[in-house]
Scaffold this active site. Sequence first.
Site, short mmCIF file in Angstrom:
data_model
loop_
_atom_site.label_atom_id
_atom_site.label_comp_id
_atom_site.label_asym_id
_atom_site.label_seq_id
_atom_site.Cartn_x
_atom_site.Cartn_y
_atom_site.Cartn_z
N ASP A 1 15.36 20.82 -5.09
CA ASP A 1 14.03 21.43 -5.01
C ASP A 1 13.12 20.72 -6.02
O ASP A 1 13.50 20.53 -7.18
CB ASP A 1 14.10 22.93 -5.31
CG ASP A 1 12.76 23.61 -5.12
OD1 ASP A 1 12.45 23.97 -3.98
OD2 ASP A 1 12.04 23.79 -6.12
N LEU A 2 11.93 20.31 -5.57
CA LEU A 2 11.01 19.61 -6.46
C LEU A 2 10.35 20.58 -7.43
O LEU A 2 9.99 21.70 -7.04
CB LEU A 2 9.94 18.89 -5.64
CG LEU A 2 10.43 17.81 -4.66
CD1 LEU A 2 9.25 17.19 -3.93
CD2 LEU A 2 11.23 16.74 -5.39
N ASP B 1 9.25 21.53 0.01
CA ASP B 1 9.69 20.52 -0.95
C ASP B 1 11.19 20.65 -1.23
O ASP B 1 11.66 20.32 -2.32
CB ASP B 1 8.90 20.63 -2.25
CG ASP B 1 9.05 22.02 -2.91
OD1 ASP B 1 9.55 22.93 -2.23
OD2 ASP B 1 8.67 22.17 -4.08
#
Length: 543
Positions: free
Chosen positions: A412-413, A455
């Site tokens: 996960d960004l 994302d």
Amino acid sequence: MKLWLVLLHGLLVTVPVSADAFSWGSSSSGWLLLAAAALFIIPATLAFLLFIFRVNRKLKAIVITGQRAAMMQQNRSRVLAMIVEQAPLVQVLDALVEGAEQMDPSASCTVLLLDDQGLLHVASAPHLPDEYNAAIDGLASGYGVGSCGTAAFLGQRVIVEDVRVHPYWQPYQALVDLAGIRSCWSEPIKNRQGKVLGTFAIYHKEVTVPSEQDIQLISESAALAEIVIERSNAIEALKRSEERHRLLADHATDVIWTMDLSGHFTYISPSAQKLTGFTIAELMHQQMQQLVTPDSFAQVKLQMKKAAKALQEGEAYPDYVGEVEQVCKDGRRVWSEVKISGMYDAEGAFVGILGVSRDLTERRKIEERMRYMAQHDTLTGLPNRTLFSDRLQKALQYAVRHKKALALMLLDLNKFKPVNDTHGHAVGDLLLQQVAERLQHAIRSSDTVARIGGDEFIILLPAVDEFHHAALVAEKIQHSIALPFDIHGLEIQISCSIGVACFPEDGETDLVLSKVADQRMYQQKAELAIQLETATDFFPVVE
């Protein structure tokens, strides 16, 4: 017991101990200790509660995103199935529009088709007034001609948040009142050559700013509409071709050929040279096994054996329809649909074989693209959840059978949302594409990285010896993502959190492995959040 009660109870229990140690009743040390404890516990408690609130909000967003992705995949599969079944164009576009409206019940969607004269025609707009649809049908594309006319003219997405005040909509205020709309976002539908085929639009009755999910919805809907329209155009072109070439002498693209009982060609139509590159004279001296691939010849040979047996038993020559791969003179291979039937003389005696071969190259390309779209993310080109799940299941079966290990990573960004909020979704999309490229470069060709929404990414390492090796890959990825990104001269820096789960140590099913990886990813995010909070406490931001 509530958290604040637990903390208060702990504080009260601590007080008597402090009183004994510091002579609580006769010294100010106890009060100083109490004050210091309060100054430490209260901010820490507030920070912890804020962290719990953020985590819960993120988990809720993940659930909603997953549900949205599942619904979008379901709608896409339904539309692709209708394309395969060759449902009418209007019916398929209506299903596409209704699927998009299910994703956003407050929206009304339309598909307009662009003709050769540059005029837009309503193909699907089930929830807009008939009077409005009639008024915009035949509207010429052009700059400033509403959202759709401008999008079709520029070949670019046009977002109008308030049609009451936007200059593109000033000449059409009467239509705005008629339809009761306040915002209109339009995405051009373009084919692989960049030609605009039409527009996909989303309307709202209130002034509305598109979210990241809205941008994804309009982009994917337009991409899917392109497949629908191109497939319909190909089918219509094929029908027109069949109607024009009903007679043998009129066939220009289909190859007509005849063969005698010994398997030698007796006639081949001139269109064969265009398809294969061989001259008619060259083809007449070849046999079937020289013109098709070994697999295709095995298929044809089996049919010929069945036909020979039927003739020996006094039965009619059995008709045959199949797809074969032909070998061209320049080494290319093309797929053709072959129809074979028996030829009989005036007395009813079997005299040879009549065959018709039709080029399937374009149809095969469209079908391949349909399969690709059904299994890949439209923005990044990475495998989607469906294809990743299939590869994970096969990897697990192999690992169980051969007693091998594998690793699953959830990524996960961090700090991605501020990029969208500050620089817009177009920059966010370009950033996601660059992230996808870095992820692919950081793993082996045998590994798989997929985008599962927003994302979030998921990575499969089908062959790892131990957890340590997977951790090294995760570290390599985090280092790669932490390097600055260049988006058209704009430097952007983000990071990522990764959770790793290994088979069989952490679980033996995809669900268990995903859960473990998810927990470890959010544990890493939580540790990062605590570090940021601590850093802020020690180095407060000066405004």
